[in-house]
Structure formats: C-alpha cells, structure tokens
Design an enzyme around this catalytic site. Structure first.
Site, PDB file in Angstrom:
ATOM      1  N   ASN A   5       0.874  -1.243   0.177  1.00 21.42           N
ATOM      2  CA  ASN A   5       0.220   0.305  -0.046  1.00 21.42           C
ATOM      3  C   ASN A   5       0.846   1.411   0.016  1.00 21.42           C
ATOM      4  OD1 ASN A   5       1.278   0.557   2.569  1.00 21.42           O
ATOM      5  ND2 ASN A   5      -0.936  -0.694   3.246  1.00 21.42           N
ATOM      6  N   ILE A   6       0.452   2.383   0.386  1.00 24.00           N
ATOM      7  CA  ILE A   6       0.716   3.604   0.177  1.00 24.00           C
ATOM      8  C   ILE A   6       1.620   4.187   1.032  1.00 24.00           C
ATOM      9  CG2 ILE A   6      -1.229   4.607  -1.620  1.00 24.00           C
ATOM     10  CD1 ILE A   6      -1.443   6.298   0.461  1.00 24.00           C
ATOM     11  N   CYS A  32      -7.898  -2.321  -6.796  1.00 28.09           N
ATOM     12  CA  CYS A  32      -7.631  -2.866  -5.320  1.00 28.09           C
ATOM     13  C   CYS A  32      -8.206  -2.131  -3.696  1.00 28.09           C
ATOM     14  CB  CYS A  32      -6.182  -1.861  -5.430  1.00 28.09           C
ATOM     15  SG  CYS A  32      -6.475   0.231  -5.587  1.00 28.09           S
ATOM     16  N   SER A  33      -8.243  -1.171  -3.008  1.00 24.35           N
ATOM     17  CA  SER A  33      -8.929  -0.649  -1.869  1.00 24.35           C
ATOM     18  C   SER A  33     -10.075   0.195  -2.796  1.00 24.35           C
ATOM     19  CB  SER A  33      -8.007  -0.667  -1.040  1.00 24.35           C
ATOM     20  OG  SER A  33      -7.457  -1.348  -1.055  1.00 24.35           O
ATOM     21  N   ASP A  34      -9.138   1.585  -3.007  1.00 25.73           N
ATOM     22  CA  ASP A  34     -10.478   2.415  -3.677  1.00 25.73           C
ATOM     23  C   ASP A  34     -10.038   2.562  -5.526  1.00 25.73           C
ATOM     24  OD1 ASP A  34     -11.520   3.513  -1.245  1.00 25.73           O
ATOM     25  OD2 ASP A  34      -8.998   4.257  -0.677  1.00 25.73           O
ATOM     26  N   TRP A  45      -7.870   3.601  -7.105  1.00 26.82           N
ATOM     27  CA  TRP A  45      -7.281   4.707  -7.951  1.00 26.82           C
ATOM     28  C   TRP A  45      -5.088   4.744  -7.480  1.00 26.82           C
ATOM     29  CZ3 TRP A  45     -11.121   7.805  -4.015  1.00 26.82           C
ATOM     30  CH2 TRP A  45     -11.119   8.393  -3.150  1.00 26.82           C
ATOM     31  N   ASP A  46      -5.488   4.511  -6.762  1.00 22.48           N
ATOM     32  CA  ASP A  46      -3.650   4.065  -6.610  1.00 22.48           C
ATOM     33  C   ASP A  46      -2.735   2.658  -7.636  1.00 22.48           C
ATOM     34  OD1 ASP A  46      -3.045   6.069  -5.060  1.00 22.48           O
ATOM     35  OD2 ASP A  46      -3.967   5.240  -3.611  1.00 22.48           O
ATOM     36  N   ARG A  47      -3.488   1.679  -6.899  1.00 22.42           N
ATOM     37  CA  ARG A  47      -2.399   0.632  -7.379  1.00 22.42           C
ATOM     38  C   ARG A  47      -2.966   0.036  -9.028  1.00 22.42           C
ATOM     39  NH1 ARG A  47      -2.486  -2.938  -1.493  1.00 22.42           N
ATOM     40  NH2 ARG A  47      -3.902  -0.932  -1.346  1.00 22.42           N
TER      41      ARG A  47
END
Lengths: 549, 658
Positions: B275-276, B338-340, B342-344
């Site tokens: 994660n971030i 991923c979760s939201d 918008w990143d991974r």
C-alpha cells in the site's frame, strides 16, 4: 600422447542440447582432440556448436535410467546441457571431456594445432614491440633509454628482454636494483605523460626486510624520474599493515628516510583467492534463477565484486590524478608487481592517454602492461568461476581490469574506438583460445615454448579489416582529454555483457546496437555523397568560369 | 507575498552536498513562487531556482560558527544545503518557506500565476491536444459490446469518476448504480483498455463491499456483462492487486474481495503490491541511501535492498505483465482493483496498456495514457503529491513508481519507445511543480469546478512543443520492437531491474555518464536531416548546371555547410572534466561538461518567463539549476587546467586521508 587414447566414444547420435533461451535441439555429438562438436541435422536450420575443450571449466553428469545428462560449464560462463542416450556412451564422453579439458601440457593445447583459415596480413607477434614504443617516446624526451640487461631473462625472469629505464641508470646499477626487488622486478617505465613529462613506474616490493635494508641504486633510479624540487608518489597496493608484515618475510616498502622525495599512499586492492571467491559468488548469484529481488541484491552485495571494481578504479584514478593534476611521478607496486600493480598502471593509462582508448592502442596496452610485464595468464586464467580447484594462483585479475575499462567506457561512451564486444572477446581469449597470445606466464616462457613460431597471434586475427569492423564503436569521436570516471556506487553497474550474457534475452539490446550503427552509417554515407557532389559542382563551376574567360 | 518575511539574504553559502570545500557564496531571494540563489561575483552569476511547490521538507540544523545551516529537500530529488550567516535571518527564511511550501488553497499554486505568453486560443488548443473520447474511438469503442454511459454525467454516481464512462452494452443504468453501491467510494467497474483484435478488455473498479458474506446481484451482473462483452472467452480474471492479507483484513471493515462462488465464471487472483504507506517509507529509505555522503558499494547495495524499492517496482511490473498476457495471449478480459482503485489499479492498468499497445509508447500516446488511467479516473494527485498542505500520510510516490516502470522497460527495450528518459523525468517534475494545471486536484469534478482549463495551461502542449528534446533516436515506427505487445521477462530475472540514478540522483551530474549517447545520436540525426536537404539542393543544382550555365552562389552555401559540421563536433567534444577525490573518504563528485545538462534548467527557466522584479535575476541566468553545476565547473571548462584539487591544502587532505 595421442588424443585418440582419451576418446573412447568419438560420436553419439540422438543427443539433445539445451541452451538457455533456445529450444532444445537434437543432433549428433562428436569429440575431437580439441573440440566438442554438436550438429543438428534438421534441414531448416542446421545448427552447429563448436566448443573448445579448454573452454570447459567443469563438467557434471547424472543419470535417469539409461539417459545420461552432462552439464558443461564453460570458462566464458555459459552453461550447456547434453542429454546422451546410453549410459556407457555418456560415461565415456564425460570422462573424455574431463581429460581433454584438463591437459597439463601447454604444448598439447589447441594453439599448437590450429591452422588459420584466413590470410595473415600482419604478424601479430611483432605488431607491438617495445622498441617501437621507445621510438615514440624518444621523439618527445631523451631522458629514457632502452636497456637489454634482461636479454637472456637472467636479471628478472618475468620481465621482457628489453625494458625502458632512466637514461642515467646503467645496466650495472639495474642488476643491483633487481637484487633489491622481489623477483628481480626493478622499477621500469610504464607510462610517460607527454603533457607534463611525468612518469609512471612499476616494480615489485623492495626487499627491505626487518632491518631496513636499503639500496642506493634503487633510490637513485626512482629519483632519476623526478624533476628537481618535485616529489613523487609511491602507490602501494597493500594496506600499511600488510606492507609492514611483509618485512618479516624479507619484503617491505620504501621508507621515508631513504626516499625523502617520495610520499607513500597505501591503496588496498584485493588479492588472488579473495578475488576468485568473489568471482565464483557473483556468477553463482547471476545463475540462481530462484531468488526474489531481495536475495538478488544481497547476493550481489555479498559477492563483493563491485566493491573490488570500485577499489581498483579508485586506485587507478588516484595514480592518474597524481600524474596529471599533481604533476608528480608515480611508482606503483604491491608485492610481486604482477597483478594489482598492472591493474593500476594500465587503468591509469586508459584515463590519461587517448591512444589507449583506440583499438590498436588498447592492444598495445594489453601487450605492454600485461603480457610483456609478466602477468601470469596461464596460472590466473587456468580456471574460471565454475572451478572447484583450490589452487591458489587462479584469479580474475585480467577480467577485473577489463570490467573497469567497461565501467569507464559506460561513462564515456563516445571516447573509445572499440566496443563492449572487443572487451568480451579479450576475456574469452584470455581463458581459452585458438591463438597462442595468452599462453605462458611471461615472455621468458613464451620464448621457450617458441609461441611466435609455433602458434598464431590473436592480434594477427583481430587486426584484419573484417574482424576490426565488429569491434568498432560507432559513437567514437577522438577525445584528447583526460577522462575522470565517477567511482560512486550509483555510477557502477554489473557488467551484464559478461555476467548475464547467457541468462538474459539479448535480442532487444543487439537490435539497439544495430540501430545505433545504422544511424551513424547512414550519416557517413550521406556526408560522402554530399562531399562528392560538392566537389563535382565546384569543378563544373570552375570549368565554366574558365570557359567564360 | 505576505508570507515572505525576508525577501533577500546576502552572504549565504550554498554547499555542495558531497564536498564542503566546494561551497559558493551568494544571495538568497524569496519570491512568491521560487527560492532563488544567485552566486556572487564571477562573470557567470550562476543561479539556482527552486519552485516552492517542489519543496518537500525544510530542515533547520544546529547553528555553527559559520552560520545557520538550512537543508531543503525537493520532490524532484534535488537537495539544497544553505548556510545563512545570521540565525535570525535563517529563522525568517525557514518560517517563510514552511508557509510558502505548503499552500492552503489552489489559487496559491504556481499554475495560476504562470504565464507562458500564449493567447487564449493557443491555450485552448493546448488543452485539446489530448482527447479521451478520441482515444476510446481509437481503441474501437463504442461498438457492439461497449457503450458510453452518461450515468455519471453530473458526478451523481461516483464523484471521483469522469462524466463519460465506458461500460458493457448489457450493463444497464440499474446495474451500474447497483454495482456502484457495492463498491468502495462507488467506483464501479468501467473500461480502461479495449483490445480491438480479440475483444478482451481491462476494466477497473474499487474493492467490493463484500465483508464476510455480503452479495450484490447487480455487481455480479456487472461482471457477467464484462465477460459477455468478450464472446471469445468464458471467464474473466479478477485481479486484486493487494497482498492477500491486506484484502482479508478489509473484510472485517465490510470491504474485501470477490468470492469466486458468488460470481459465475471468474478466476480470482491476488497480486501483492504493497500500500501507499509501505511505498512512501520505501522511497524514503532509498533516498537516504542516495543521500549518503560517500557510501561504500556495500552500504549502497545493502541500503537499496533494505529499502525494498526495486522489489515493489517488480511487483507492479509483474502485475502489469500478468494482465497484458491474459489479454493478449489468452484473450481473457480482466477486472483490476485494489482498495479504492485509484493507486495500484492506476499503476497496473497503465503498465498493462503500455505493454499491450504500441500507441502508448509514442509521445502522444503516453500523454493519453496518463490522462486516461490517472487523471480521468480520479488519481488523487493533490493528496499523493502534497500540492496543498494536507495529511502527510496521504503522500506516496504512486505515479513515480509507474514512471520508473516505464524507464525499466525502456532499458529492456531500447527501441520500443518514441520518447527518451528526459521525457519521463520532466513529467515527474511537473507532477509536483504545479506549473501546469493538468495534475491539480483529486478528480475531474474538482478540476471542472476550479475551471482549470480556463485558468491554467496544459503540460502536454508544452511538452509537445518541445518534443524534439524528448525523442529517442533509436525509435523507428517500422521497427519490430514498436509493433504489437512487449513481452518482458518475468520472474526470476530480477537483475533486470536497476537503480535509476538518472531520476533519484538527478541533480548530481557527476554520477552520470559524462557523454550522452541519446544526445549524440540526436545530433547525428539532425545533421543527417540537414545533409538530406542539402543533397537535394545539390542534386537540383547539378541538374540545372548540366542543363544551363548558372550557379554563382556556391561560395556562400559551402561556408554554411562547414559551420554546420563544426557545430556537431564541438558539442560532442567539449568534455570538460575534473577528477574526483579518489581517496578513502572520497567526498566529491564534480565534473560535468558545459555542453551537458541544460535540460533541467530548461525545465524551470525557459518556459516560465519569470516576471521577476529584479532584472538581474533573469538577465544573467545561464540556465542552470542544479546545485552541482554551480560548484564543480572549473572556470575555463577545460579538462587540462588544474582544478581546485591541486591547491596545496586540498592535496594534503586528499592524500593524508588515503
């Protein structure tokens, strides 16, 4: 001895060859006195593999039922696998390869049997004579002379018959100095920096012993290279503690009291077995296909290989800096003066001397600073990274040098006339070759083996136009400056061309190189066309003017 | 301007991070947008410009006899060390910068004052350069299977999604809305990439709100619809890019991942990308390694490994490779989350697209790709890159990692990309610079509200205008590497992933190769082009001459040609270079050639036409911005003159240490 005695099964059919990144191929395996030959009979693309027995570093065999498998690990780091049906055939072949790849007599080596298939344009054995080097030197300075004191190798068995020494030192003095230096390796000229007249000398350690023996002639010799009032630097490739310990065994270092004009700098460069272990560990890491990212980096780190590269480059840069920036003469030595000393002096020349960055000049450097200077190639390159021999004298000293050149090349990609392939080729030939160049441990041995008469020189082959073309760096633009490389860890990389050569797909990188060559080639063609047209136009226009007049 | 307590401080020393002996004295200026250091004396008056938005941290260190040290770390990996004589001045500068580096409202950002002197029409044209509708058309949608949906036209369904979303034809508004209610932040599955050749697609979403047992019929129908949109395949992959443990932990919070039993014909797959927070710490650790003063090889490699950075890069690449393979080779559609989402998800979708479609390896295509997978799908640029003062825990180098993945691919496929390394570095720079409006805010909705397109300029137009600087000389549209999907090596070839010193040690020129193959080849190509033109002219003249008898302007053209040639060679040869301190406690990495490295400054200076109140500032600029540059150049630039190393004192220091 007849090779035939060693070859019980000269040929096996239905053998399967496995190479990384290639499909397995079935074909016929043949053994000759010097080669392992594999050829597939498939009509679409007949593949042939010729492997010199002397290139084989180790061999492993295993069986599943009656199907035998031989894994051959080569000195050029490549690994191939052969599946051979029939237990007896497999055992025979394996034992033949083992015997043929470990022949103990030099005169049985392939170079003594090799007959070139090319026309020799220039005999490489006489391409790089020290006399020619001296002629060049004489045109800029008369402070040096050519000495034949070692013409019968009696003064120093590992030196060539002629050496360059300060003019003011006569042969009698040289003989005395030789007795004061280990193995008779008295200080000789390695490099003369035309820009400021500074010299780089190399030797072995002085035999001062525990009671601080001195040799007036030695002091006179090294001082003869200094300008009045200037000092020089001794770069000792051992740490101070090691140099001090060496005194107990009769060795030692130049003491300040006797060499007041010289300052000693100790730069530690690792020695034989440590380097060999590092080499083995690095190759193991590169061949390990199982690990994750973390283990790859930690194995790379644990091999210490890049640490050795960094140390070596740093020492060479320091030597070059003393000469070019400090305007001082430099004497380089370790213990024997046949390994780390040569690494430092030859790399310093790459940095300082644009000539050494040309193809011809680099060959001359290898001849002068490695072959003639008595680096024991035969001992050091007897085995490569897959050996399990615990002999003490094997070490990738020359490979480290080549890699350092590659590291500098990477930082100055337009300043070298040769390409990476040229360096890789030298690595291969130092370990296994059809040419006699890297046989023997010094000029003395080479003379005894009559190599120039009985074998072909590598340089005879390399310096033919069609081979030279393969080794040209398309980006080369002569650069007359001193080139100072960065030795920071961020600037040093693993030499993939050697260490990952067989474990990575190289197609895309080769295509890129081809592209670079084509861009330059097209430019040159256009240039030629434009020039020709210009000339033609100019001529026509002059004619016209004349006609008008 | 009210935040600037101290607009100007004199007698400030700018230290070379690697060698304290290479410090220079000058004047420090604080403007509304930049920190500027102007070197005293000398003809050159070299300048260092740093945008406030690039500042990531400011550290005031203990006062010493010589002054008060101030350490400024930048988001583009520049590190600046200043020593300010008076403690009070230092404090004022520090306080001012703390405020200036952390704007609280968008209007404070540079892009609202930046004026490249383009008229309104040019600005509008610039924003039109990248058009996503055009892009989806290029991919081949809408078509029989996919349609554009206006269900989110007023951001009513999902406020972090764009208004125009592509969904399977069989997914009705009811299904979409239903599915969105079962997904984190209502980010329902939508099309990211469509493969015209075999109908396979890449869709993206956030995690399902499945908890331990919850189901949602519409969501199940949505996935069914995605599968049906690819008639050639009887299942879809659902790729959860999180480590399994993280995904399982989310179930306790009513979120989680798809249960294979509830969805018909899906194959579920975890691909563990951290994660971030893990990524932020990893970068931090790697930068600490980059900042070491004179690391040994072991320090460096050990630190690099310990940071885990390359492992994370590889995880992202592996995920991209997995998806690209599924689409290209198996012809199976993939839903990524991923979760939201918008990143991974953005990282992985864009890596996969890049591998699949050579268009994205073009300069224009790459801009489109970032616009598609990052900007339009609501990657939170503001939070991740800390444009406005906010929660430091939201900051993470997500797009930096994507950019590095592209670089790693460029290293493996040198002929496959139209653009070069510099293009990537400049994009990274501008993600943080806030000089252009493209990456402002967290979503399309916010950008529209802020009227970004009317008030700021587009980075893409700027890069496009200077595209000659960003070309990869090895790229040929007809080369085999530029056709079809790329097939990078997957595990276990870990050694293919390398440390990117061009990015993370970007401002330490002494560490980089001293001659740039790219620049050299570009110069050759440029000359080639001139030669081609000349050849044509000459041939024409020859023909004319053979016909008639004219030709009196020959002398002039000849001279021109010669100077042209000369230009090429001098630029390659001017290789000024000084030695480093090659002793044990090696400290400095000087030496660069004057011909190199104008790129960075070009970035900061050329295009921004600073309206500075002090004319001296821009008048004497030689377009240098790296700190390195200021200190390490020998006055004449020649390689044969003694550098300061040769001075008595320094020589003692060097060799005594050795």
């Amino acid at each position: 001895m007849e090779f035939a005695e060693l070859i019980k099964t000269p040929r096996a059919d239905n053998v399967v060859l496995h190479c990384p990144f290639h499909l397995a191929v079935e074909g016929t395996l043949c053994l000759t006195g010097h080669h392992l030959i594999f050829s597939s009979r498939r009509q679409d693309n007949a593949e042939e593999l010729w492997l010199l027995h002397s290139n084989i570093d180790s061999i492993e065999k295993r069986f599943v039922g009656s199907l035998g498998t031989i894994v051959i690990k080569c000195k050029d780091l490549r690994i191939i696998q052969l599946d051979i049906p029939g237990m007896e055939e497999c055992l025979n072949i394996a034992s033949s390869i083992e015997a043929l790849s470990t022949l103990d007599s030099v005169t049985l080596m392939y170079p003594f049997f090799y007959r070139p298939m090319f026309e020799v344009l220039e005999d490489g054995w006489s391409s790089f004579l020290l006399e020619q080097e001296f002629e060049l030197l004489s045109s800029v300075t008369n402070e040096w002379r050519l000495s034949c004191v070692n013409k019968d190798f009696s003064v120093c068995p590992s030196y060539p018959p002629v050496v360059i020494v300060p003019k003011s030192i006569d042969d009698e003095a040289l003989r005395k100095v030789a007795l004061f230096r280990q193995g008779g390796r008295f200080p000789v000229l390695s490099y003369y920096h035309k820009k400021n007249g500074m010299a780089m000398l190399r030797s072995s350690q002085p035999l001062t012993g525990t009671n601080g023996r001195r040799c007036k002639e030695d002091e006179k010799l090294v001082n003869a290279t200094l300008r009045s009032g200037r000092r020089g630097f001794v770069i000792d490739t051992r740490p101070l503690a090691v140099a001090q310990q060496a005194r107990a065994k009769g060795g030692g270092f130049e003491q300040e009291v006797h060499y007041p004009q010289w300052r000693r700098i100790h730069k530690y460069i690792e020695r034989f077995n440590i380097l060999q272990e590092s080499f083995i560990k690095l190759v193991e890491a590169c061949n390990d296909q199982s690990h994750n990212m973390d283990r790859w980096l930690s194995k790379l780190e644990a091999s210490n290989w890049l640490t050795h590269i960094k140390e070596l480059l740093t020492a060479a840069c320091l030597a070059a800096q003393c000469i070019d920036r400090e305007g001082a003469s430099v004497l380089v030595h370790g213990s024997e003066g046949t390994d780390s000393t040569l690494q430092v002096t030859s790399l310093a020349q790459i940095i300082l001397d644009p000539r050494c960055r040309t193809i011809r000049g680099f060959q001359a450097l290898v001849v002068r600073e490695w072959l003639q200077a008595g680096h024991p190639f035969q001992q050091r390159c007897a085995q490569s990274a897959y050996s399990n021999s615990k002999q003490k004298w094997e070490a990738p000293v020359f490979l480290l040098f080549l890699e350092c050149v590659w590291q500098i090349h990477r930082q100055f990609p337009c300043s070298f006339e040769f390409n990476e392939q040229f360096l890789i080729m030298l690595f291969e030939h130092a370990y296994a070759s059809q040419f006699g160049t890297f046989l023997g441990n010094n000029e003395n041995e080479r003379a005894k083996l009559k190599l120039p008469q009985k074998t072909m020189s590598l340089w005879s082959w390399v310096n033919r136009p069609e081979e030279l073309a393969r080794f040209q760096n398309p980006l080369y633009e002569a650069n007359s400056l001193v080139i100072w490389p960065s030795v920071a860890p961020q600037s040093l990389q693993l030499w993939e061309g050697v260490f990952l050569r067989w474990n990575r797909p190289s197609k895309f990188l080769e295509e890129a190189e081809e592209e670079r060559i084509n861009i330059i080639k097209y430019n040159k063609e256009l240039q030629a066309k434009v020039n020709a047209l210009r000339r033609q136009l100019a001529e026509m226009e002059t004619d016209e003017v004349e006609q008008e007049e | 301007m009210e935040h600037i307590r101290m607009p100007k401080v004199e007698n400030v020393r700018l230290l070379d991070r690697l060698s304290s002996r290479r410090a220079v004295v000058g004047t420090l200026y604080l403007t509304a947008t930049h920190v500027i250091f102007v070197e005293n004396g000398s003809e050159t008056r070299k300048e260092t410009w740093v945008l406030h938005s690039q500042i990531s941290s400011i550290e005031k260190q203990a006062t010493t006899a010589t002054g008060c040290p101030l350490l400024i770390r930048c988001k583009n990996f520049q590190v600046i060390q200043l020593v300010i004589p008076q403690e009070r001045d230092c404090h004022d500068v520090y306080i001012s910068l703390i405020r200036l580096a952390r704007p609280v409202k968008y209007e404070e950002l540079y892009c609202f004052s930046f004026n490249p002197k383009l008229d309104k029409e040019e600005r509008e044209q610039g924003w039109k350069l990248v058009d996503l509708k055009e892009e989806y058309n290029r991919m081949g949608v809408p078509n029989n299977y996919w349609q554009i949906s206006d269900v989110n036209r007023d951001y009513g369904v999902c406020d972090s999604y764009p208004t125009e979303v592509y969904v399977p034809k069989s997914a009705t508004a009811h299904i979409i809305v239903g599915s969105s209610k079962f997904r984190s932040r209502r980010r329902f599955p939508a099309l990211s990439y469509y493969c015209k050749g075999n109908n396979a697609s890449i869709c993206r979403s956030s995690q399902p709100l499945s908890g331990f047992s919850a189901r949602c019929l519409e969501d199940e129908q949505m996935l069914q619809a995605i599968r049906k949109a690819n008639p050639g395949s009887d299942f879809i992959y659902v790729v959860d890019t999180r480590p399994k443990l993280n995904a399982m932990a989310n179930r306790a919070a009513g979120k989680g991942y798809e249960n294979e039993d509830n969805y018909s014909n899906i194959k579920f797959q975890f691909i563990g990308i951290e994660n971030i927070h893990v990524m932020r710490n990893s970068l931090q650790k790697m930068l600490e390694v980059c900042e070491l003063k004179s690391p040994s090889m072991s320090d460096f490699l050990w630190g690099l490994e310990n940071s885990g950075w390359l492992k994370h890069i590889k995880a992202i690449m592996d995920a991209g490779i997995f998806i690209a393979k599924a689409v290209a080779e198996e012809g199976v559609s993939v839903l990524v989350h991923c979760s939201d989402g918008w990143d991974r998800t953005a990282q992985v979708c864009s890596v996969a697209s890049l591998l699949l479609d050579p268009y994205y390896r073009n300069m224009k295509g790459f801009m489109v790709l970032i616009e598609k997978d990052w900007v339009s799908f609501g990657h939170k640029f503001n939070h991740r890159y800390g444009n406005l003062d906010g929660d430091p825990k939201e900051i993470s180098p997500v797009i930096d990692q994507f950019i590095e993945c592209v670089w790693q691919l460029m290293e493996q496929f040198p002929c496959a990309f139209e653009f070069n390394e510099r293009f990537l570095i400049h994009i990274q720079h501008h993600v943080y610079s806030c000089q252009f409006g493209n990456f402002l805010c967290n979503s399309q909705k916010e950008r529209r509200e802020l009227k970004i397109k009317e008030r700021t300029y587009s980075l893409w137009a700027h890069l496009w205008k200077n595209r000659a600087d960003y070309l990869n000389p090895l790229y040929r549209p007809d080369h085999s590497q530029t056709q079809g999907p790329l097939h990078p090596q997957i595990a276990p070839c870990n050694f293919l992933y390398k440390f990117w010193s061009g990015m993370y040690n970007r401002f330490e020129k002494g560490l980089h190769p001293r001659q740039s193959v790219t620049d050299y080849l570009m110069a050759v190509k440029e000359e080639t082009q001139q030669l081609e033109e000349e050849l044509e002219v000459l041939q024409e003249r020859l023909a004319n001459l053979q016909k008639s008898q004219s030709g009196n302007n020959k002398v002039k053209s000849k001279q021109q040609d010669r100077s042209k040639q000369f230009g090429l060679y001098t630029s390659n040869n001017s290789l000024a270079n000084t030695p480093q301190e090659y002793s044990n406690d090696l400290k400095s990495f000087p030496s660069r050639s004057p011909s190199q490295g104008d790129e960075d400054s070009a970035l900061i200076l050329t295009q921004d036409n600073l309206k500075s109140s002090d004319p001296d500032l821009s008048a004497n600029s030689d377009q240098e911005s790296g700190v390195e540059d200021l200190s390490c150049r020998s006055p004449s630039g020649g390689g044969c003159l003694p550098s300061e190393d040769s001075g008595k004192d320094s020589d003692e220091a060097v060799f005594l240490a050795g």
